[in-house]
Design a protein around this motif. Sequence first.
Motif, PDB file in Angstrom:
ATOM      1  N   ASN A 207       0.814  -1.215   0.000  1.00  0.00           N
ATOM      2  CA  ASN A 207       0.000   0.000   0.000  1.00  0.00           C
ATOM      3  C   ASN A 207       0.853   1.273   0.000  1.00  0.00           C
ATOM      4  O   ASN A 207       2.056   1.234  -0.234  1.00  0.00           O
ATOM      5  CB  ASN A 207      -0.968  -0.005   1.173  1.00  0.00           C
ATOM      6  N   CYS A 208       0.172   2.371   0.292  1.00  0.00           N
ATOM      7  CA  CYS A 208       0.796   3.683   0.398  1.00  0.00           C
ATOM      8  C   CYS A 208       0.572   4.191   1.820  1.00  0.00           C
ATOM      9  O   CYS A 208      -0.497   3.993   2.401  1.00  0.00           O
ATOM     10  CB  CYS A 208       0.187   4.644  -0.621  1.00  0.00           C
ATOM     11  N   PHE A 209       1.566   4.856   2.391  1.00  0.00           N
ATOM     12  CA  PHE A 209       1.485   5.375   3.753  1.00  0.00           C
ATOM     13  C   PHE A 209       2.518   6.482   3.879  1.00  0.00           C
ATOM     14  O   PHE A 209       3.215   6.800   2.902  1.00  0.00           O
ATOM     15  CB  PHE A 209       1.742   4.266   4.783  1.00  0.00           C
ATOM     16  N   ASN A 210       2.618   7.083   5.043  1.00  0.00           N
ATOM     17  CA  ASN A 210       3.584   8.168   5.192  1.00  0.00           C
ATOM     18  C   ASN A 210       4.351   8.055   6.497  1.00  0.00           C
ATOM     19  O   ASN A 210       3.912   7.439   7.462  1.00  0.00           O
ATOM     20  CB  ASN A 210       2.891   9.535   5.089  1.00  0.00           C
ATOM     21  N   TYR A 211       5.555   8.634   6.496  1.00  0.00           N
ATOM     22  CA  TYR A 211       6.362   8.837   7.687  1.00  0.00           C
ATOM     23  C   TYR A 211       6.330  10.331   7.982  1.00  0.00           C
ATOM     24  O   TYR A 211       6.653  11.142   7.111  1.00  0.00           O
ATOM     25  CB  TYR A 211       7.802   8.376   7.481  1.00  0.00           C
ATOM     26  N   GLY A 212       5.960  10.687   9.205  1.00  0.00           N
ATOM     27  CA  GLY A 212       5.798  12.092   9.531  1.00  0.00           C
ATOM     28  C   GLY A 212       6.754  12.560  10.597  1.00  0.00           C
ATOM     29  O   GLY A 212       7.578  11.800  11.107  1.00  0.00           O
ATOM     30  N   PRO A 213       6.638  13.832  10.993  1.00  0.00           N
ATOM     31  CA  PRO A 213       7.508  14.384  12.040  1.00  0.00           C
ATOM     32  C   PRO A 213       7.067  13.901  13.416  1.00  0.00           C
ATOM     33  O   PRO A 213       5.983  13.329  13.581  1.00  0.00           O
ATOM     34  CB  PRO A 213       7.312  15.892  11.890  1.00  0.00           C
ATOM     35  N   GLU A 214       7.905  14.146  14.387  1.00  0.00           N
ATOM     36  CA  GLU A 214       7.626  13.717  15.755  1.00  0.00           C
ATOM     37  C   GLU A 214       7.339  14.926  16.628  1.00  0.00           C
ATOM     38  O   GLU A 214       8.147  15.851  16.715  1.00  0.00           O
ATOM     39  CB  GLU A 214       8.820  12.938  16.315  1.00  0.00           C
ATOM     40  N   PHE A 215       6.157  14.912  17.271  1.00  0.00           N
ATOM     41  CA  PHE A 215       5.790  15.957  18.217  1.00  0.00           C
ATOM     42  C   PHE A 215       5.326  15.300  19.515  1.00  0.00           C
ATOM     43  O   PHE A 215       4.751  14.207  19.496  1.00  0.00           O
ATOM     44  CB  PHE A 215       4.660  16.829  17.653  1.00  0.00           C
ATOM     45  N   PRO A 216       5.552  15.944  20.653  1.00  0.00           N
ATOM     46  CA  PRO A 216       5.084  15.377  21.926  1.00  0.00           C
ATOM     47  C   PRO A 216       3.570  15.378  22.003  1.00  0.00           C
ATOM     48  O   PRO A 216       2.894  16.160  21.326  1.00  0.00           O
ATOM     49  CB  PRO A 216       5.711  16.308  22.968  1.00  0.00           C
ATOM     50  N   ILE A 217       3.028  14.523  22.857  1.00  0.00           N
ATOM     51  CA  ILE A 217       1.582  14.318  22.915  1.00  0.00           C
ATOM     52  C   ILE A 217       0.845  15.553  23.399  1.00  0.00           C
ATOM     53  O   ILE A 217      -0.325  15.756  23.095  1.00  0.00           O
ATOM     54  CB  ILE A 217       1.261  13.095  23.809  1.00  0.00           C
ATOM     55  N   TYR A 218       1.521  16.420  24.171  1.00  0.00           N
ATOM     56  CA  TYR A 218       0.854  17.610  24.688  1.00  0.00           C
ATOM     57  C   TYR A 218       0.890  18.764  23.692  1.00  0.00           C
ATOM     58  O   TYR A 218       0.324  19.817  23.945  1.00  0.00           O
ATOM     59  CB  TYR A 218       1.500  18.048  26.012  1.00  0.00           C
ATOM     60  N   SER A 219       1.570  18.603  22.557  1.00  0.00           N
ATOM     61  CA  SER A 219       1.647  19.663  21.561  1.00  0.00           C
ATOM     62  C   SER A 219       0.398  19.661  20.686  1.00  0.00           C
ATOM     63  O   SER A 219      -0.164  18.600  20.369  1.00  0.00           O
ATOM     64  CB  SER A 219       2.894  19.475  20.693  1.00  0.00           C
ATOM     65  N   ASN A 220      -0.054  20.848  20.272  1.00  0.00           N
ATOM     66  CA  ASN A 220      -1.214  20.914  19.380  1.00  0.00           C
ATOM     67  C   ASN A 220      -0.891  20.376  17.992  1.00  0.00           C
ATOM     68  O   ASN A 220      -1.792  20.106  17.200  1.00  0.00           O
ATOM     69  CB  ASN A 220      -1.722  22.354  19.283  1.00  0.00           C
ATOM     70  N   ARG A 221       0.408  20.210  17.688  1.00  0.00           N
ATOM     71  CA  ARG A 221       0.792  19.653  16.393  1.00  0.00           C
ATOM     72  C   ARG A 221       0.745  18.128  16.370  1.00  0.00           C
ATOM     73  O   ARG A 221       0.887  17.539  15.305  1.00  0.00           O
ATOM     74  CB  ARG A 221       2.204  20.109  16.029  1.00  0.00           C
ATOM     75  N   TYR A 222       0.598  17.520  17.539  1.00  0.00           N
ATOM     76  CA  TYR A 222       0.577  16.058  17.609  1.00  0.00           C
ATOM     77  C   TYR A 222      -0.552  15.485  16.746  1.00  0.00           C
ATOM     78  O   TYR A 222      -0.365  14.481  16.037  1.00  0.00           O
ATOM     79  CB  TYR A 222       0.416  15.624  19.061  1.00  0.00           C
ATOM     80  N   LEU A 223      -1.721  16.104  16.785  1.00  0.00           N
ATOM     81  CA  LEU A 223      -2.847  15.663  15.963  1.00  0.00           C
ATOM     82  C   LEU A 223      -2.867  16.368  14.611  1.00  0.00           C
ATOM     83  O   LEU A 223      -3.288  15.790  13.611  1.00  0.00           O
ATOM     84  CB  LEU A 223      -4.162  15.911  16.699  1.00  0.00           C
ATOM     85  N   LYS A 224      -2.383  17.600  14.584  1.00  0.00           N
ATOM     86  CA  LYS A 224      -2.433  18.374  13.346  1.00  0.00           C
ATOM     87  C   LYS A 224      -1.581  17.745  12.245  1.00  0.00           C
ATOM     88  O   LYS A 224      -1.964  17.769  11.066  1.00  0.00           O
ATOM     89  CB  LYS A 224      -1.957  19.796  13.627  1.00  0.00           C
ATOM     90  N   CYS A 225      -0.435  17.161  12.611  1.00  0.00           N
ATOM     91  CA  CYS A 225       0.435  16.564  11.592  1.00  0.00           C
ATOM     92  C   CYS A 225      -0.142  15.268  11.032  1.00  0.00           C
ATOM     93  O   CYS A 225       0.395  14.728  10.061  1.00  0.00           O
ATOM     94  CB  CYS A 225       1.823  16.313  12.175  1.00  0.00           C
ATOM     95  N   ARG A 226      -1.217  14.753  11.617  1.00  0.00           N
ATOM     96  CA  ARG A 226      -1.860  13.537  11.125  1.00  0.00           C
ATOM     97  C   ARG A 226      -3.050  13.819  10.211  1.00  0.00           C
ATOM     98  O   ARG A 226      -3.675  12.881   9.710  1.00  0.00           O
ATOM     99  CB  ARG A 226      -2.319  12.675  12.303  1.00  0.00           C
ATOM    100  N   LEU A 227      -3.370  15.092  10.007  1.00  0.00           N
ATOM    101  CA  LEU A 227      -4.530  15.440   9.183  1.00  0.00           C
ATOM    102  C   LEU A 227      -4.358  14.993   7.733  1.00  0.00           C
ATOM    103  O   LEU A 227      -5.297  14.494   7.106  1.00  0.00           O
ATOM    104  CB  LEU A 227      -4.772  16.952   9.242  1.00  0.00           C
ATOM    105  N   PHE A 228      -3.161  15.205   7.175  1.00  0.00           N
ATOM    106  CA  PHE A 228      -2.935  14.834   5.772  1.00  0.00           C
ATOM    107  C   PHE A 228      -3.142  13.332   5.570  1.00  0.00           C
ATOM    108  O   PHE A 228      -3.780  12.909   4.599  1.00  0.00           O
ATOM    109  CB  PHE A 228      -1.528  15.238   5.347  1.00  0.00           C
ATOM    110  N   ALA A 229      -2.600  12.515   6.475  1.00  0.00           N
ATOM    111  CA  ALA A 229      -2.766  11.074   6.349  1.00  0.00           C
ATOM    112  C   ALA A 229      -4.231  10.674   6.474  1.00  0.00           C
ATOM    113  O   ALA A 229      -4.698   9.764   5.774  1.00  0.00           O
ATOM    114  CB  ALA A 229      -1.932  10.355   7.409  1.00  0.00           C
TER     115      ALA A 229
END
Length: 637
Positions: free
Chosen positions: A362-384
């Motif tokens: 299949n197709c998938f992605n490798y993304g950046p790493e953010f801590p769980i308390y960061s607002n980017r933790y969920l935001k970086c998963r939007l594209f996937a």
Amino acid sequence: MDMINGWMPKMKQKMPLQFDFSSPVIDSILNYNMNKTVYIAHQICDSYEMLQRYLKIDQNQYDSIKEVIMKRQAITRQKSHRPYIGMNQYNYGVSFDSDFESGNLELVIYQGNQQYDLYMRVDSNTKGHCHWFNFKLKAIKEMLINISICNLTRNSLYERGMRVYVLRNGQWNQEGENFSFKQKNNRYYFSGKKYYQLKFDIKVGVEQIQIATCVPYTYTQMLKFIEPLPTFILNQTVSGLNVPVIDFSNQNANRYILVTSRVHPGESNSSYILEGFVNHLQNVECAYLRQNASIHIIPMLNPDGVVLGNYRTCITGKDLNRCYFDPDEQVFPTIFHLKKLLREQKNHFMYLDFHGHSIKKNCFNYGPEFPIYSNRYLKCRLFAKLMSKQTEVFRYFSGVWRVQRQKRTTSRAIINQEFDITHCFTVETSLGLYYMQSNQTTYEFSIQEWINLGRQIAIAVQELIKMEIQYDLYIQERTQKRKGRNSQFLQNNKMMQDLMNEIKQDEEQHKIQDVDELIPEGASQSESSQDDEKKFDSVIKQLQNNNSPTKITCKQMKVIVPRSYSKPKQSRPSFLLNEIECRRNLILEPKSTNRKSEHSQSFRPVSANQNRSTITYRTQTRVHLRLMARKQSFRLN
């Protein structure tokens, strides 16, 4: 006599880069098993010969030293001990050829009963990378032959049902029968090291067919594709090839997107995905994306490796996707100028790097790493998440959002760290297979399916940028207190929040459904040996002799790994630390106490020996845990 022993006169003019393809397996066969060889490939000695032979490019800068170059090539061939080039004078019924752009086949040995052992050429100036094969063959009549590719150095999807790609009658399809993919000791080289051996049966005839790891996409094809598009030249590679950039820039846009591909030459499917991405970007349906984002696309980061037929490295013998930390302009010019291009831009929004994967489906992605308390933790998963809603070929749960130690110098890690890009992804696509969860069936990728996947990626990027723009406008209106809760952008913000809530639920409730989710991120990574480092030292010495304005030392050009991967510095509130501790203890039991208040009770984890019927307090909801943690009215025993 001195030149035969390796001495060369000091030249004031730049010399082409020499190639070292020495391999102990192939060298032992050439020295002791010449009577069984059927085909010996032509040896490319340097970058000058590579461009002249495969691309018909005659570099005028070397006109004054052509005789010296030819003499050096003759000395190199004399040391290789090759009695002939091409097919053997004895006709065994099948002829082979790999003397073309992106071709890779070094040696063929006939074992009798229509069985052939094939050995691939290692990546230039390395000994540890060998997975790409691309060759042509034909027979004097129709027959079924058995082919064994004996010196592969990494695992692959062949053990999970993938077959080789075959060009027959102008169409690329997966063909072959009786596939076997195992690690074995080499019959001609007894060193204790086991190589992967791919064995299969294939039908051949009078018409020539072509067999490859994945459908090839050459440098010549790329130049033909971008010819009608607006482009500019980023830089020239070590060999002198141009690295073009497709330019969809927009001066009125306040977001910048960079898309790259083919940093690893053998991952040719990524070029077809990028082709689909570019085609859809020119359609009317993608007008919103072009209006609101300035886009640069680099279709081929490693053209030298593509032309030569390498699998993973550039012609200097280094993996360019491990050289982003501190690239040198002379040794890694493309990566140096890519980072320079990023520094010249503002408002970085997204970086996409297309790759191919040899183990996962299949197709998938490798993304950046953010801590769980960061607002980017969920935001970086939007594209996937958007991609998984666009097509079932994209597997959200096969993705990885962490940076392992051996991946700290990759593009997604360094670019996210230095340019603060939240949406910074490596988009991985299988070299041959994808699994459909709806009907639980595995299918084989075709060229058109890769192109369609690139189109879906462009659609997802446009949806993501729409959501980001609407969210920014909503925040702006709330800050100015113009319309408050009745804002016209509230509905768009609600869509984004709903999607992020869905990601939260997926993170908590997901159950593993496929073996791909258990494969670690670095499982397909080839590790270079110490011999590769020695070869790279010789490459640096060659570049030193070109009288560059800056001197390079071998120590400086080792792949530098940062000691630590710096993450965004954010303070952790005390109540969040308590909440995280609560989540770790998923099942809690109240300790007996005389107090009546439920929140004032102290809790301890249920032991494994206790009966589940005695559990009186189960997992709390996320909101309830947060409230309890803020009050800090309990302690964990």
